[in-house]
Design a protein around this motif. Structure first.
Motif, short mmCIF file in Angstrom:
data_model
loop_
_atom_site.label_atom_id
_atom_site.label_comp_id
_atom_site.label_asym_id
_atom_site.label_seq_id
_atom_site.Cartn_x
_atom_site.Cartn_y
_atom_site.Cartn_z
N ASP A 7 -2.85 6.24 3.00
CA ASP A 7 -2.29 7.33 3.81
C ASP A 7 -3.36 7.88 4.77
O ASP A 7 -3.06 8.16 5.94
CB ASP A 7 -1.79 8.44 2.87
CG ASP A 7 -1.14 9.56 3.67
OD1 ASP A 7 -0.16 9.27 4.38
OD2 ASP A 7 -1.65 10.70 3.61
N LYS A 10 -3.69 5.54 7.67
CA LYS A 10 -2.56 5.63 8.61
C LYS A 10 -2.77 6.87 9.50
O LYS A 10 -2.65 6.82 10.72
CB LYS A 10 -1.24 5.72 7.84
CG LYS A 10 -0.06 5.72 8.78
CD LYS A 10 1.26 5.72 8.06
CE LYS A 10 2.42 5.83 9.04
NZ LYS A 10 2.23 6.82 10.08
N TRP A 11 -3.12 8.01 8.83
CA TRP A 11 -3.36 9.26 9.58
C TRP A 11 -4.49 9.06 10.59
O TRP A 11 -4.38 9.45 11.77
CB TRP A 11 -3.72 10.39 8.61
CG TRP A 11 -4.30 11.57 9.32
CD1 TRP A 11 -3.62 12.50 10.02
CD2 TRP A 11 -5.68 11.89 9.46
NE1 TRP A 11 -4.49 13.40 10.59
CE2 TRP A 11 -5.76 13.05 10.25
CE3 TRP A 11 -6.87 11.32 8.98
CZ2 TRP A 11 -6.99 13.65 10.59
CZ3 TRP A 11 -8.08 11.91 9.31
CH2 TRP A 11 -8.12 13.06 10.10
#
Ligand SMILES: Cc1cc2nc3c(=O)[nH]c(=O)nc-3n(C[C@H](O)[C@H](O)[C@H](O)COP(=O)(O)OP(=O)(O)OC[C@H]3O[C@@H](n4cnc5c(N)ncnc54)[C@H](O)[C@@H]3O)c2cc1C
Length: 314
Positions: A7, A10-11
Protein backbone atom coordinates in the motif's frame (compact mmCIF):
# COMPACT_ATOMS: atom_id res chain seq x y z
CA UNK A 1 14.92 -4.62 6.53
CA UNK A 2 11.93 -3.64 4.37
CA UNK A 3 9.74 -0.81 5.61
CA UNK A 4 7.36 -0.22 2.71
CA UNK A 5 4.16 -2.21 2.37
CA UNK A 6 2.43 -2.79 -0.97
CA UNK A 7 0.00 0.00 0.00
CA UNK A 8 2.90 2.38 0.79
CA UNK A 9 4.42 1.66 -2.60
CA UNK A 10 1.15 2.36 -4.38
CA UNK A 11 0.75 5.64 -2.42
CA UNK A 12 4.37 6.59 -3.11
CA UNK A 13 4.09 6.01 -6.83
CA UNK A 14 0.97 8.25 -6.93
CA UNK A 15 2.23 10.88 -4.46
CA UNK A 16 5.81 11.36 -5.55
CA UNK A 17 5.00 13.64 -8.49
CA UNK A 18 8.31 12.64 -10.02
CA UNK A 19 10.25 9.44 -10.40
CA UNK A 20 10.40 6.55 -7.91
CA UNK A 21 12.97 3.77 -8.23
CA UNK A 22 12.61 0.75 -5.96
CA UNK A 23 15.72 -1.13 -4.84
CA UNK A 24 17.97 1.49 -6.42
CA UNK A 25 21.68 0.71 -5.77
CA UNK A 26 23.12 3.64 -3.81
CA UNK A 27 26.55 2.84 -5.28
CA UNK A 28 25.23 4.73 -8.33
CA UNK A 29 24.58 7.83 -6.22
CA UNK A 30 27.63 8.08 -3.94
CA UNK A 31 31.06 9.40 -4.84
CA UNK A 32 32.61 6.33 -3.12
CA UNK A 33 30.69 4.13 -5.59
CA UNK A 34 29.63 1.77 -2.79
CA UNK A 35 26.34 1.11 -1.02
CA UNK A 36 23.42 -1.28 -1.18
CA UNK A 37 19.92 -0.44 -2.41
CA UNK A 38 17.62 2.29 -1.17
CA UNK A 39 14.23 0.69 -0.67
CA UNK A 40 12.81 3.61 -2.67
CA UNK A 41 14.67 6.53 -4.24
CA UNK A 42 12.29 9.39 -5.00
CA UNK A 43 13.02 12.47 -7.10
CA UNK A 44 10.11 14.92 -6.64
CA UNK A 45 9.47 17.22 -9.59
CA UNK A 46 8.46 20.36 -7.63
CA UNK A 47 8.69 21.79 -4.13
CA UNK A 48 4.97 21.29 -3.60
CA UNK A 49 5.39 17.59 -4.54
CA UNK A 50 8.25 17.43 -2.05
CA UNK A 51 6.16 19.05 0.66
CA UNK A 52 3.24 16.61 0.11
CA UNK A 53 5.67 13.70 0.03
CA UNK A 54 7.34 14.68 3.32
CA UNK A 55 4.08 15.23 5.20
CA UNK A 56 2.64 11.96 3.77
CA UNK A 57 5.73 10.05 4.88
CA UNK A 58 5.37 11.55 8.34
CA UNK A 59 1.68 10.55 8.51
CA UNK A 60 2.59 7.01 7.48
CA UNK A 61 5.50 6.98 9.95
CA UNK A 62 7.89 6.00 7.19
CA UNK A 63 11.59 6.86 7.59
CA UNK A 64 13.26 9.04 5.00
CA UNK A 65 16.69 10.51 4.29
CA UNK A 66 17.80 13.38 2.09
CA UNK A 67 20.46 12.68 -0.49
CA UNK A 68 22.60 15.52 -1.82
CA UNK A 69 25.42 14.63 -4.18
CA UNK A 70 26.33 11.61 -2.03
CA UNK A 71 29.91 12.90 -1.70
CA UNK A 72 30.13 12.67 2.07
CA UNK A 73 28.29 9.39 2.47
CA UNK A 74 29.04 5.76 3.14
CA UNK A 75 25.95 3.65 2.58
CA UNK A 76 26.22 0.20 4.13
CA UNK A 77 26.11 -2.79 1.77
CA UNK A 78 22.70 -3.79 3.15
CA UNK A 79 21.27 -0.50 1.83
CA UNK A 80 18.82 2.03 3.27
CA UNK A 81 15.35 0.96 4.44
CA UNK A 82 12.55 3.41 3.71
CA UNK A 83 12.72 6.36 1.34
CA UNK A 84 15.68 8.36 0.06
CA UNK A 85 14.81 11.72 -1.49
CA UNK A 86 16.85 13.55 -4.13
CA UNK A 87 16.34 17.29 -4.58
CA UNK A 88 18.25 17.80 -7.83
CA UNK A 89 15.03 18.27 -9.79
CA UNK A 90 12.77 20.23 -7.41
CA UNK A 91 15.32 22.56 -5.82
CA UNK A 92 17.18 24.23 -8.70
CA UNK A 93 18.27 27.77 -9.43
CA UNK A 94 20.50 30.60 -8.29
CA UNK A 95 18.98 34.09 -8.00
CA UNK A 96 20.59 37.46 -7.27
CA UNK A 97 18.31 39.07 -4.68
CA UNK A 98 20.00 42.43 -4.23
CA UNK A 99 23.28 44.02 -5.15
CA UNK A 100 25.14 47.27 -4.51
CA UNK A 101 28.75 48.42 -4.88
CA UNK A 102 29.81 46.69 -1.70
CA UNK A 103 27.92 43.39 -1.59
CA UNK A 104 25.43 41.02 -3.20
CA UNK A 105 22.81 38.79 -1.63
CA UNK A 106 21.92 35.67 -3.57
CA UNK A 107 19.76 32.63 -3.03
CA UNK A 108 20.91 29.19 -4.13
CA UNK A 109 18.52 26.25 -4.11
CA UNK A 110 19.75 23.20 -2.25
CA UNK A 111 19.77 20.79 -5.21
CA UNK A 112 22.17 23.01 -7.17
CA UNK A 113 25.71 21.88 -7.68
CA UNK A 114 28.06 23.71 -5.31
CA UNK A 115 30.63 24.23 -8.08
CA UNK A 116 27.97 25.90 -10.23
CA UNK A 117 27.36 28.36 -7.38
CA UNK A 118 31.11 29.07 -7.04
CA UNK A 119 31.46 29.71 -10.79
CA UNK A 120 28.27 31.85 -10.86
CA UNK A 121 29.74 34.06 -8.12
CA UNK A 122 33.24 34.17 -9.62
CA UNK A 123 32.07 35.26 -13.08
CA UNK A 124 30.12 38.18 -11.58
CA UNK A 125 32.88 39.34 -9.23
CA UNK A 126 31.08 38.21 -6.06
CA UNK A 127 33.78 37.33 -3.58
CA UNK A 128 33.76 34.81 -0.72
CA UNK A 129 33.03 31.39 -2.20
CA UNK A 130 36.44 30.48 -3.64
CA UNK A 131 37.21 28.37 -0.56
CA UNK A 132 34.53 25.93 -1.77
CA UNK A 133 36.11 25.40 -5.19
CA UNK A 134 36.66 21.70 -5.78
CA UNK A 135 34.28 20.56 -3.01
CA UNK A 136 31.86 18.24 -4.83
CA UNK A 137 28.16 17.83 -4.03
CA UNK A 138 25.16 20.09 -3.68
CA UNK A 139 24.50 23.43 -1.99
CA UNK A 140 22.17 21.71 0.54
CA UNK A 141 24.76 19.08 1.45
CA UNK A 142 27.43 21.77 1.83
CA UNK A 143 25.19 23.79 4.17
CA UNK A 144 24.27 20.72 6.25
CA UNK A 145 27.92 19.69 6.57
CA UNK A 146 29.15 23.29 6.91
CA UNK A 147 31.64 22.25 4.24
CA UNK A 148 34.88 24.14 4.00
CA UNK A 149 38.64 24.26 4.10
CA UNK A 150 41.29 26.21 5.97
CA UNK A 151 40.24 29.17 3.79
CA UNK A 152 36.61 29.32 4.88
CA UNK A 153 33.36 27.53 5.71
CA UNK A 154 29.84 27.78 4.31
CA UNK A 155 28.73 29.48 7.53
CA UNK A 156 31.08 32.41 6.74
CA UNK A 157 28.92 33.46 3.79
CA UNK A 158 25.49 32.08 4.72
CA UNK A 159 22.94 34.62 5.94
CA UNK A 160 19.88 32.40 6.41
CA UNK A 161 18.29 29.25 5.12
CA UNK A 162 14.85 27.95 4.32
CA UNK A 163 13.90 24.51 5.60
CA UNK A 164 10.89 22.32 5.10
CA UNK A 165 9.91 20.63 8.36
CA UNK A 166 8.40 17.13 8.59
CA UNK A 167 4.87 18.59 8.61
CA UNK A 168 5.51 20.11 5.19
CA UNK A 169 5.87 23.71 6.54
CA UNK A 170 8.56 26.11 5.29
CA UNK A 171 10.58 28.13 7.82
CA UNK A 172 13.28 30.73 7.41
CA UNK A 173 16.13 30.28 9.87
CA UNK A 174 18.63 33.13 10.29
CA UNK A 175 22.26 32.13 10.78
CA UNK A 176 22.14 33.51 14.33
CA UNK A 177 19.70 30.70 15.24
CA UNK A 178 21.95 27.93 13.90
CA UNK A 179 24.56 26.16 15.98
CA UNK A 180 27.53 26.41 13.68
CA UNK A 181 30.60 24.24 14.22
CA UNK A 182 33.41 22.55 12.33
CA UNK A 183 31.67 20.39 9.68
CA UNK A 184 28.26 20.80 11.22
CA UNK A 185 25.33 23.16 11.12
CA UNK A 186 22.64 22.26 13.66
CA UNK A 187 19.12 23.63 13.42
CA UNK A 188 17.39 25.22 16.43
CA UNK A 189 15.61 22.88 18.87
CA UNK A 190 12.20 23.65 17.43
CA UNK A 191 13.16 22.09 14.11
CA UNK A 192 16.03 19.84 15.03
CA UNK A 193 14.67 16.65 13.46
CA UNK A 194 17.20 15.13 11.06
CA UNK A 195 14.32 14.90 8.59
CA UNK A 196 14.31 18.69 8.07
CA UNK A 197 14.99 19.44 4.44
CA UNK A 198 17.15 22.42 3.49
CA UNK A 199 15.39 24.04 0.55
CA UNK A 200 17.72 26.98 -0.09
CA UNK A 201 20.43 29.17 1.38
CA UNK A 202 20.78 32.94 1.18
CA UNK A 203 24.39 34.07 0.91
CA UNK A 204 25.99 37.50 1.21
CA UNK A 205 29.14 38.01 -0.83
CA UNK A 206 31.46 41.03 -1.07
CA UNK A 207 32.12 42.80 -4.36
CA UNK A 208 35.51 41.96 -5.81
CA UNK A 209 37.57 42.00 -8.98
CA UNK A 210 36.73 39.18 -11.40
CA UNK A 211 40.38 38.81 -12.53
CA UNK A 212 41.68 38.58 -8.96
CA UNK A 213 38.97 36.07 -7.94
CA UNK A 214 39.76 33.90 -11.00
CA UNK A 215 43.48 33.94 -10.35
CA UNK A 216 42.95 32.96 -6.70
CA UNK A 217 40.59 30.20 -7.92
CA UNK A 218 43.27 28.73 -10.19
CA UNK A 219 45.73 28.54 -7.30
CA UNK A 220 43.17 26.92 -4.98
CA UNK A 221 42.29 24.25 -7.57
CA UNK A 222 45.95 23.55 -8.37
CA UNK A 223 46.71 23.07 -4.69
CA UNK A 224 43.75 20.72 -4.29
CA UNK A 225 44.91 18.60 -7.26
CA UNK A 226 48.43 18.47 -5.82
CA UNK A 227 47.34 17.42 -2.33
CA UNK A 228 44.30 15.20 -2.82
CA UNK A 229 43.56 12.05 -4.83
CA UNK A 230 41.11 13.21 -7.48
CA UNK A 231 40.88 10.22 -9.82
CA UNK A 232 39.78 7.28 -7.66
CA UNK A 233 36.36 7.35 -5.95
CA UNK A 234 36.36 8.64 -2.36
CA UNK A 235 34.28 10.70 0.05
CA UNK A 236 36.96 13.31 0.77
CA UNK A 237 38.41 13.44 4.27
CA UNK A 238 37.20 10.49 6.31
CA UNK A 239 37.90 11.85 9.81
CA UNK A 240 37.52 15.32 11.31
CA UNK A 241 40.68 17.06 12.35
CA UNK A 242 41.19 17.01 16.13
CA UNK A 243 40.57 20.45 17.64
CA UNK A 244 44.25 20.96 18.51
CA UNK A 245 47.58 19.59 17.39
CA UNK A 246 48.17 17.45 14.34
CA UNK A 247 45.58 16.97 11.61
CA UNK A 248 43.86 13.60 11.17
CA UNK A 249 45.89 13.08 7.99
CA UNK A 250 49.18 13.75 9.79
CA UNK A 251 48.28 11.30 12.59
CA UNK A 252 47.30 8.56 10.13
CA UNK A 253 50.48 9.18 8.13
CA UNK A 254 52.66 9.09 11.29
CA UNK A 255 50.97 5.82 12.23
CA UNK A 256 52.45 4.43 9.01
CA UNK A 257 49.08 3.65 7.46
CA UNK A 258 49.41 5.22 3.98
CA UNK A 259 48.85 2.55 1.33
CA UNK A 260 47.21 0.13 3.82
CA UNK A 261 44.46 -1.94 2.14
CA UNK A 262 41.37 -3.88 3.08
CA UNK A 263 39.73 -5.54 0.06
CA UNK A 264 39.28 -2.82 -2.55
CA UNK A 265 39.65 0.07 -0.07
CA UNK A 266 43.04 1.75 0.32
CA UNK A 267 44.38 4.60 2.46
CA UNK A 268 45.55 7.05 -0.17
CA UNK A 269 49.30 7.40 -0.69
CA UNK A 270 48.71 11.06 -1.55
CA UNK A 271 46.58 12.10 1.46
CA UNK A 272 46.36 9.81 4.50
CA UNK A 273 42.90 11.08 5.52
CA UNK A 274 41.41 9.84 2.22
CA UNK A 275 40.30 6.27 1.65
CA UNK A 276 40.01 5.47 -2.05
CA UNK A 277 38.00 2.78 -3.80
CA UNK A 278 40.53 1.03 -6.04
CA UNK A 279 37.73 -0.60 -8.04
CA UNK A 280 35.87 -3.29 -6.15
CA UNK A 281 35.60 -1.91 -2.61
CA UNK A 282 32.51 -2.62 -0.55
CA UNK A 283 31.15 -0.40 2.20
CA UNK A 284 32.23 -3.13 4.60
CA UNK A 285 35.88 -2.85 3.38
CA UNK A 286 35.75 0.92 4.00
CA UNK A 287 34.17 0.60 7.44
CA UNK A 288 36.71 -2.08 8.41
CA UNK A 289 39.65 0.06 7.34
CA UNK A 290 38.15 3.05 9.21
CA UNK A 291 37.86 1.01 12.41
CA UNK A 292 41.49 -0.07 12.05
CA UNK A 293 42.65 3.52 11.43
CA UNK A 294 40.86 4.68 14.58
CA UNK A 295 42.24 1.82 16.66
CA UNK A 296 45.85 2.22 15.52
CA UNK A 297 45.82 6.04 15.84
CA UNK A 298 44.33 5.69 19.33
CA UNK A 299 46.93 3.10 20.37
CA UNK A 300 49.80 5.30 19.15
CA UNK A 301 48.61 8.80 20.13
CA UNK A 302 45.62 8.33 22.51
CA UNK A 303 43.56 10.46 20.12
CA UNK A 304 40.09 9.31 19.14
CA UNK A 305 39.34 10.19 15.53
CA UNK A 306 35.75 11.16 14.78
CA UNK A 307 34.29 10.34 11.35
CA UNK A 308 33.57 13.31 9.10
CA UNK A 309 31.64 11.11 6.67
CA UNK A 310 27.99 10.24 7.33
CA UNK A 311 27.28 6.52 7.57
CA UNK A 312 23.81 5.46 6.44
CA UNK A 313 21.96 2.16 6.45
CA UNK A 314 21.46 -0.64 8.93
C1 LIG B 1 37.12 14.43 -3.63
C2 LIG B 1 36.36 15.04 -2.48
C3 LIG B 1 36.85 16.19 -1.88
C4 LIG B 1 36.15 16.76 -0.79
N1 LIG B 1 36.66 17.90 -0.23
C5 LIG B 1 35.99 18.48 0.81
C6 LIG B 1 36.49 19.68 1.42
O1 LIG B 1 37.52 20.24 1.03
N2 LIG B 1 35.79 20.20 2.47
C7 LIG B 1 34.63 19.63 2.92
O2 LIG B 1 34.02 20.17 3.87
N3 LIG B 1 34.14 18.51 2.36
C8 LIG B 1 34.79 17.92 1.33
N4 LIG B 1 34.30 16.76 0.75
C9 LIG B 1 33.09 16.13 1.33
C10 LIG B 1 31.76 16.54 0.64
O3 LIG B 1 31.98 16.89 -0.69
C11 LIG B 1 31.07 17.70 1.36
O4 LIG B 1 30.76 17.38 2.69
C12 LIG B 1 29.79 18.10 0.62
O5 LIG B 1 29.41 19.38 1.06
C13 LIG B 1 28.63 17.12 0.81
O6 LIG B 1 27.57 17.52 -0.04
P1 LIG B 1 26.59 16.48 -0.72
O7 LIG B 1 25.56 17.24 -1.47
O8 LIG B 1 27.33 15.46 -1.50
O9 LIG B 1 25.93 15.84 0.57
P2 LIG B 1 25.61 14.29 0.84
O10 LIG B 1 26.91 13.55 0.96
O11 LIG B 1 24.63 13.79 -0.12
O12 LIG B 1 24.92 14.39 2.28
C14 LIG B 1 25.65 14.76 3.43
C15 LIG B 1 24.65 14.95 4.59
O13 LIG B 1 23.86 16.10 4.35
C16 LIG B 1 22.47 15.77 4.36
N5 LIG B 1 21.83 16.60 3.34
C17 LIG B 1 22.18 16.75 2.04
N6 LIG B 1 21.37 17.64 1.44
C18 LIG B 1 20.48 18.04 2.37
C19 LIG B 1 19.37 18.92 2.37
N7 LIG B 1 19.01 19.61 1.28
N8 LIG B 1 18.65 19.07 3.50
C20 LIG B 1 18.99 18.39 4.64
N9 LIG B 1 20.03 17.55 4.71
C21 LIG B 1 20.77 17.37 3.59
C22 LIG B 1 22.41 14.28 4.01
O14 LIG B 1 21.22 13.68 4.51
C23 LIG B 1 23.65 13.78 4.73
O15 LIG B 1 23.38 13.60 6.11
C24 LIG B 1 34.95 16.18 -0.33
C25 LIG B 1 34.46 15.02 -0.96
C26 LIG B 1 35.15 14.45 -2.03
C27 LIG B 1 34.59 13.23 -2.70
Amino acid sequence: MMRLTADDRKWLSDAAGGSVCYGEPMARHTSFRVGGPAEALVTPATISDLSLLISGLKDRKLPYRILGGGTNLIVRDSGIPGVVIRLQQCCRGITVESSNNAQTALTAMSGENLQKLCVFAMRRGFQGLNFALGIPGTVGGAIRMNAGTALGWMSDVLESLIVLDPSGRMKTIPKADLRVAYRSMVFPDTCNAPENVIISGRFVLKSGDVGAIKSEARKILQQRRRRQPTILPSAGCIFKNPSTGKTAGELIDLAGLKGYKVGGAEISLKHANFIVNTGKATASDILTIMAQMRRIVYEKFQISLEPEVIIEGE
